[in-house]
Scaffold this motif. Structure first.
Motif, PDB file in Angstrom:
ATOM      1  N   THR A 270       0.853  -1.185   0.000  1.00 25.17           N
ATOM      2  CA  THR A 270       0.000   0.000   0.000  1.00 25.17           C
ATOM      3  C   THR A 270       0.886   1.232   0.000  1.00 25.17           C
ATOM      4  O   THR A 270       2.060   1.168   0.336  1.00 25.17           O
ATOM      5  CB  THR A 270      -0.972   0.000   1.200  1.00 25.17           C
ATOM      6  OG1 THR A 270      -1.925   1.055   1.015  1.00 25.17           O
ATOM      7  CG2 THR A 270      -0.249   0.223   2.516  1.00 25.17           C
ATOM      8  N   VAL A 316      -7.136  -4.685   0.267  1.00 26.28           N
ATOM      9  CA  VAL A 316      -7.342  -5.379   1.542  1.00 26.28           C
ATOM     10  C   VAL A 316      -8.817  -5.734   1.744  1.00 26.28           C
ATOM     11  O   VAL A 316      -9.141  -6.763   2.343  1.00 26.28           O
ATOM     12  CB  VAL A 316      -6.791  -4.563   2.733  1.00 26.28           C
ATOM     13  CG1 VAL A 316      -7.681  -3.367   3.061  1.00 26.28           C
ATOM     14  CG2 VAL A 316      -6.592  -5.458   3.944  1.00 26.28           C
ATOM     15  N   GLY A 397     -13.718   2.694   2.462  1.00 26.49           N
ATOM     16  CA  GLY A 397     -12.628   3.187   1.645  1.00 26.49           C
ATOM     17  C   GLY A 397     -12.410   4.676   1.659  1.00 26.49           C
ATOM     18  O   GLY A 397     -11.314   5.151   1.402  1.00 26.49           O
ATOM     19  N   GLU A 398     -13.450   5.423   1.955  1.00 24.17           N
ATOM     20  CA  GLU A 398     -13.336   6.885   1.940  1.00 24.17           C
ATOM     21  C   GLU A 398     -14.546   7.434   2.674  1.00 24.17           C
ATOM     22  O   GLU A 398     -15.519   6.717   2.912  1.00 24.17           O
ATOM     23  CB  GLU A 398     -13.299   7.399   0.497  1.00 24.17           C
ATOM     24  CG  GLU A 398     -14.252   6.638  -0.361  1.00 24.17           C
ATOM     25  CD  GLU A 398     -14.421   7.157  -1.772  1.00 24.17           C
ATOM     26  OE1 GLU A 398     -14.089   8.314  -2.045  1.00 24.17           O
ATOM     27  OE2 GLU A 398     -14.956   6.394  -2.565  1.00 24.17           O
ATOM     28  N   ASP A 421     -21.037   2.501   7.826  1.00 22.64           N
ATOM     29  CA  ASP A 421     -19.850   3.177   7.284  1.00 22.64           C
ATOM     30  C   ASP A 421     -18.635   2.647   8.046  1.00 22.64           C
ATOM     31  O   ASP A 421     -18.448   2.954   9.220  1.00 22.64           O
ATOM     32  CB  ASP A 421     -20.029   4.688   7.484  1.00 22.64           C
ATOM     33  CG  ASP A 421     -18.805   5.503   7.072  1.00 22.64           C
ATOM     34  OD1 ASP A 421     -17.782   4.917   6.673  1.00 22.64           O
ATOM     35  OD2 ASP A 421     -18.887   6.742   7.170  1.00 22.64           O
ATOM     36  N   THR A 422     -17.835   1.816   7.376  1.00 28.87           N
ATOM     37  CA  THR A 422     -16.728   1.144   8.055  1.00 28.87           C
ATOM     38  C   THR A 422     -15.416   1.866   7.803  1.00 28.87           C
ATOM     39  O   THR A 422     -14.961   1.964   6.672  1.00 28.87           O
ATOM     40  CB  THR A 422     -16.600  -0.315   7.572  1.00 28.87           C
ATOM     41  OG1 THR A 422     -16.318  -0.310   6.163  1.00 28.87           O
ATOM     42  CG2 THR A 422     -17.873  -1.100   7.827  1.00 28.87           C
ATOM     43  N   PHE A 423     -14.814   2.351   8.861  1.00 28.35           N
ATOM     44  CA  PHE A 423     -13.483   2.947   8.726  1.00 28.35           C
ATOM     45  C   PHE A 423     -12.429   1.915   9.090  1.00 28.35           C
ATOM     46  O   PHE A 423     -12.485   1.301  10.163  1.00 28.35           O
ATOM     47  CB  PHE A 423     -13.305   4.167   9.654  1.00 28.35           C
ATOM     48  CG  PHE A 423     -11.861   4.595   9.680  1.00 28.35           C
ATOM     49  CD1 PHE A 423     -11.359   5.421   8.693  1.00 28.35           C
ATOM     50  CD2 PHE A 423     -10.983   4.105  10.649  1.00 28.35           C
ATOM     51  CE1 PHE A 423     -10.004   5.758   8.662  1.00 28.35           C
ATOM     52  CE2 PHE A 423      -9.638   4.444  10.622  1.00 28.35           C
ATOM     53  CZ  PHE A 423      -9.143   5.270   9.635  1.00 28.35           C
ATOM     54  N   GLN A 425      -8.227   0.285   7.444  1.00 29.79           N
ATOM     55  CA  GLN A 425      -7.092   0.490   6.552  1.00 29.79           C
ATOM     56  C   GLN A 425      -6.440  -0.852   6.227  1.00 29.79           C
ATOM     57  O   GLN A 425      -6.645  -1.830   6.945  1.00 29.79           O
ATOM     58  CB  GLN A 425      -6.021   1.333   7.255  1.00 29.79           C
ATOM     59  CG  GLN A 425      -6.519   2.599   7.885  1.00 29.79           C
ATOM     60  CD  GLN A 425      -5.414   3.288   8.652  1.00 29.79           C
ATOM     61  OE1 GLN A 425      -4.924   2.779   9.655  1.00 29.79           O
ATOM     62  NE2 GLN A 425      -4.998   4.448   8.176  1.00 29.79           N
ATOM     63  N   ILE A 525     -14.197  10.916  10.285  1.00 24.81           N
ATOM     64  CA  ILE A 525     -12.852  10.944   9.714  1.00 24.81           C
ATOM     65  C   ILE A 525     -12.768  12.164   8.807  1.00 24.81           C
ATOM     66  O   ILE A 525     -13.623  12.348   7.936  1.00 24.81           O
ATOM     67  CB  ILE A 525     -12.577   9.657   8.896  1.00 24.81           C
ATOM     68  CG1 ILE A 525     -12.829   8.411   9.755  1.00 24.81           C
ATOM     69  CG2 ILE A 525     -11.165   9.662   8.315  1.00 24.81           C
ATOM     70  CD1 ILE A 525     -11.973   8.272  10.982  1.00 24.81           C
ATOM     71  N   GLY A 537     -11.388   5.662  -3.752  1.00 26.11           N
ATOM     72  CA  GLY A 537     -11.161   4.671  -2.711  1.00 26.11           C
ATOM     73  C   GLY A 537      -9.804   3.992  -2.821  1.00 26.11           C
ATOM     74  O   GLY A 537      -9.481   3.115  -2.024  1.00 26.11           O
ATOM     75  N   ARG A 539      -5.748   4.176  -2.568  1.00 26.70           N
ATOM     76  CA  ARG A 539      -4.786   4.971  -1.829  1.00 26.70           C
ATOM     77  C   ARG A 539      -3.529   5.154  -2.655  1.00 26.70           C
ATOM     78  O   ARG A 539      -2.993   4.186  -3.188  1.00 26.70           O
ATOM     79  CB  ARG A 539      -4.492   4.187  -0.569  1.00 26.70           C
ATOM     80  CG  ARG A 539      -3.592   4.838   0.380  1.00 26.70           C
ATOM     81  CD  ARG A 539      -3.789   4.069   1.674  1.00 26.70           C
ATOM     82  NE  ARG A 539      -2.580   4.114   2.432  1.00 26.70           N
ATOM     83  CZ  ARG A 539      -2.400   3.415   3.535  1.00 26.70           C
ATOM     84  NH1 ARG A 539      -3.339   2.596   3.963  1.00 26.70           N
ATOM     85  NH2 ARG A 539      -1.287   3.523   4.193  1.00 26.70           N
TER      86      ARG A 539
HETATM   87  C1  WT7 Z   1      -7.563   4.908   4.110  1.00 29.94           C
HETATM   88  C2  WT7 Z   1      -7.114   3.472   4.082  1.00 29.94           C
HETATM   89  C3  WT7 Z   1     -10.488   0.337   4.400  1.00 29.94           C
HETATM   90  C4  WT7 Z   1     -10.124  -0.625   3.379  1.00 29.94           C
HETATM   91  C5  WT7 Z   1      -9.988  -0.016   2.029  1.00 29.94           C
HETATM   92  C6  WT7 Z   1      -9.027   1.147   1.982  1.00 29.94           C
HETATM   93  C7  WT7 Z   1      -9.604   6.020   4.113  1.00 29.94           C
HETATM   94  C8  WT7 Z   1     -11.122   4.083   4.612  1.00 29.94           C
HETATM   95  C9  WT7 Z   1     -12.888   5.083   5.359  1.00 29.94           C
HETATM   96  C10 WT7 Z   1     -14.138   5.522   5.875  1.00 29.94           C
HETATM   97  C11 WT7 Z   1     -13.341   7.717   5.787  1.00 29.94           C
HETATM   98  C12 WT7 Z   1     -11.920   6.059   5.080  1.00 29.94           C
HETATM   99  C13 WT7 Z   1      -8.743   6.547   5.229  1.00 29.94           C
HETATM  100  C14 WT7 Z   1      -7.795   5.404   5.504  1.00 29.94           C
HETATM  101  N1  WT7 Z   1     -10.831   5.397   4.599  1.00 29.94           N
HETATM  102  N2  WT7 Z   1     -12.362   3.881   5.059  1.00 29.94           N
HETATM  103  N3  WT7 Z   1     -15.125   4.652   6.157  1.00 29.94           N
HETATM  104  N4  WT7 Z   1     -14.317   6.840   6.076  1.00 29.94           N
HETATM  105  N5  WT7 Z   1     -12.140   7.359   5.289  1.00 29.94           N
HETATM  106  O1  WT7 Z   1      -7.830   0.803   2.631  1.00 29.94           O
HETATM  107  O2  WT7 Z   1      -6.244   1.625   0.902  1.00 29.94           O
HETATM  108  O3  WT7 Z   1      -5.474   1.108   3.241  1.00 29.94           O
HETATM  109  O4  WT7 Z   1      -6.897   3.127   2.747  1.00 29.94           O
HETATM  110  O5  WT7 Z   1      -8.803   5.037   3.448  1.00 29.94           O
HETATM  111  O6  WT7 Z   1      -8.056   7.662   4.790  1.00 29.94           O
HETATM  112  O7  WT7 Z   1      -6.598   5.787   6.122  1.00 29.94           O
HETATM  113  P1  WT7 Z   1      -6.542   1.622   2.352  1.00 29.94           P
END
Ligand code: WT7
Length: 668
Positions: A270, A316, A397-398, A421-423, A425, A525, A537, A539
């Motif tokens: 990543t 992921v 993802g965002e 809404d799942t936060f 990484q 977030i 979505g 990164r």
């Molecule tokens: C970054 C992680 C989560 C798996 C897919 C992405 C952002 C992720 C949210 C959410 C706001 C979010 C963050 C994080 N992010 N989910 N629900 N609300 N932001 O994984 O590629 O490792 O990216 O995605 O900025 O740090 P990743």
């Protein structure tokens, strides 16, 4: 830090539907708090009880958490288990061999179903095939595959023999693939002749050939090729093997190799704010445990649910919520090869209706694109489809804008499905902050509260917790089982990136800004605090794109920033200084297209800048720091309000602004 500024509070709240409040895994806020308290009181007991009950162990663990070498932590030491056994054999033993595991829908709509029994047989055959090729416990295997049953079989087959897989998204370029193959030290590669997306055949094997020819890949002894299209490919005798021939005469059983709890199940690359992509290393036991727990808690999975996560196994989300979570939970899931806009932008809704999907998990960027499509074409508006099978919706993802959340809730969820809404990484292995559908009141745009066991907090730049209502840095205070173990081959980078000394060295720094609501304590977030962009979505590090641009023979310097975009969330804006005079007119347009394609072939199409602007130099402070804030204003078409008195050459701001007016590649 703009991403740490507070936003307008959102006050609409949606209570858990009665059906969830009654039957959910975590029913009601009292149950939620009880779990949080249990973790607070007896952290190790909280995790060890679940690890013991939920996973199948070949040998039980003797230690729960070993923090003696923090931030390098070990969970469930002494225990051995196998991921593939947990995902497949267990269900066979429980009489579920006939249960459908995967419902695969190809790009052209063809549907193939496969039961747990059949999936087990196929995983065993490929595992035996990999052994025949000399792949051993601890070896690394790169998987560069389309969305397919075979892609999931490949991941499970690696896990079965204790080989660590590293899946590379099929949209990455030969160069990106080669970098990952070299970094992870792969001994074998699993790919397909081609992939099919949106009615088009796209190469995979040809890109593998190109990557392996770039050098540094001598350790790769074998390339296993799944025949997806039968399209023309080159063949390297002695190295390349058809998957179908490799597995044809293999036995349909293969002992699952018990591995240590901490054995690396996979490495997934990543982007970070600096340097090359990081190989995020996940372990076996802790990762699987959380994959299963979150399937039960966040998605409230029941035995007759039909689960569909639209992610790709290259990310992921596709690891945890396609290749492992649904399988360890014994679920039936839909796996989709194609894209949401083909043959038209009603595809997702049509698939939900035809298969009777009950849990649907997708990215806000997809929803935004589909809203736009539905608004312009009434024929594919979700109201044309029977979506009554749905009972839960998720996003990942965002950030999801409250209005998009409302549209999703109303038009897809019929106002009856909770929107979760799942936060989380790549590094966290599974959900961190997310509502529980039977307990949490939902607020559009907020991922609400940390899951029980996750000690999330918001701190200032010296690591001190800030009061609710005040923005700060999102951290996790204690290690949890599914967290990243290290960066493959670079433990020092792991320490400095995630446990910075400025915060005391013991807080996991997510890299996102966040704020808690003053009254509810809910988390919102606010976006990355580093130079990481989130485009659809995905990164991406600004530095990676900048490095790709300056690798072009005509480019002297480049700076990349993100600007808000209605559909993709953020879009990439590149500011480029050429080694020659400022181009204009057709020449500039031609260069823009050349540079975009260049980035596409250096990294992959997802990294192509949406716009490219030219100037004679970059705006820098006297100490030589690029003034990114200024560039962001220009990219947004805003008037530059910042103080520019320290700029070496203020005239370039005009150049870049004008360059956008006349030569912007918007919409390309
Ligand atoms: C970054 C992680 C989560 C798996 C897919 C992405 C952002 C992720 C949210 C959410 C706001 C979010 C963050 C994080 N992010 N989910 N629900 N609300 N932001 O994984 O590629 O490792 O990216 O995605 O900025 O740090 P990743």
């Amino acid at each position: 830090m703009s991403s740490m500024e507070s936003k307008i509070p959102e006050h609409r709240a949606f209570h858990p539907p009665a059906s969830f409040a009654r039957n959910a895994e975590v029913a009601g806020m009292d149950a939620y708090h009880a779990l949080c308290n249990e973790a607070e009181r007896d952290y190790e007991g909280f995790w060890s009880r679940r690890a013991r009950d939920l996973l199948h162990w070949s040998k039980p663990f003797t230690t729960v958490l070993d923090e003696s070498d923090a931030p390098f932590c070990r969970w469930f030491d002494g225990g051995t288990l196998n991921a593939s056994y947990n995902c497949l054999d267990r269900h066979l033993k429980n009489g579920n061999a006939q249960k459908v595991a995967l419902i695969f829908e190809a790009d052209d709509g063809a549907v193939t179903q496969i039961t747990y029994g059949e999936l087990h047989a196929r995983v065993c055959q490929l595992a035996n095939g990999l052994k025949e090729l000399g792949v051993r416990l601890g070896d690394r295997v790169v998987i560069y595959m389309p969305m397919s049953i075979e892609g999931i079989v490949a991941m499970q087959a690696c896990a079965r023999i204790g080989a660590t897989h590293s899946v590379v998204f099929g949209g990455f370029s030969a160069k990106s693939l080669q970098e990952r193959v070299v970094d992870v030290g792969a001994v074998a590669l699993i790919t397909a002749d081609q992939q099919v997306r949106g009615g088009k055949n796209l190469p995979l094997k040809a890109i593998v050939d190109e990557a392996l020819a770039m050098g540094g890949c001598a350790a790769v002894r074998a390339v296993v090729v799944y025949r997806r299209t039968g399209g023309q490919i080159e063949w390297v005798e002695g190295r390349d093997r058809w998957m179908s021939e490799l597995v044809a005469n293999q036995p349909q059983s293969c002992d699952a190799e018990p591995v240590d709890a901490e054995h690396p199940l996979f490495v997934l690359y990543t982007s970070g704010s600096t340097g090359k992509p990081k190989g995020v290393q996940h372990c076996t036991a802790g990762y699987l445990l959380w994959a299963l727990m979150t399937m039960q808690w966040t998605f409230d999975l029941k035995p007759d649910d039909l689960f569909w996560c639209t992610a790709d196994i290259g990310w992921v989300t596709g690891h945890t919520y396609i290749a492992y979570g649904p399988l360890i939970a014994g679920a039936t899931q839909v796996v989709f090869e194609g894209v949401p806009s083909y043959p038209d932008s009603g595809r997702f809704w049509d698939m939900i209706a035809r298969h009777k999907v009950s849990i649907f998990y997708t990215a806000p960027t997809a929803i935004r694109a589909l809203i736009k499509a539905a608004e312009t074409n009434a024929d594919i508006h979700p109201k044309q489809y029977d979506l009554s099978s749905l009972r839960l919706l998720g996003t990942v993802g965002e950030p999801i804008n409250p209005e998009v959340w409302m549209w999703y809730h109303r038009n897809i969820g019929g106002e009856r499905c909770p929107v979760i809404d799942t936060f989380w990484q790549t590094e966290t292995g599974g959900h961190l902050i997310a509502p529980l559908p039977g307990a949490t009141d939902l607020v559009p745009g907020s991922c609400t509260l940390p899951l029980p066991g996750i000690q999330a907090a918001i701190v200032d730049e010296s690591g001190v917790e800030v009061p609710n209502g005040q923005g700060g840095l999102l951290v996790v205070k204690r290690p949890w089982p599914s967290m990243i173990r290290t960066i493959w081959g670079d433990p020092e980078r792991f320490r400095s990136a995630y446990f910075p000394a400025e915060l005391g060295g013991n807080l996991y720094l997510a890299g996102d800004g966040a704020i808690r609501d003053e009254f509810t304590g809910y988390f919102t977030i606010t976006g990355r605090i580093d130079d990481v962009l989130n485009v659809s979505g995905h990164r991406m590090g600004t530095m990676e794109i900048e490095s790709a641009l300056v690798a072009h023979p005509l480019v002297a310097e480049a700076a990349v920033v993100g600007r808000p975009d209605d559909v993709t969330g953020e879009a990439i804006s590149a500011f480029v200084v050429l080694k020659r005079s400022l181009p204009s007119g057709d020449e500039a347009l031609q260069l823009i297209s050349e540079l975009r394609n260049w980035v596409g072939s250096e990294i992959g199409p997802i990294a192509k800048p949406k716009e490219v602007r030219f100037g004679e130099s970059l705006p820098k402070t006297r100490s030589g720091k690029i003034m990114r804030r200024l560039l962001r204003s220009i990219a947004n078409g805003e008037e530059v309000k910042q103080d520019t008195s320290t700029l070496e050459n203020p005239a370039i701001l005009e150049q870049f602004s004008a360059s956008g007016d006349s030569t912007s590649s918007r919409g390309v």
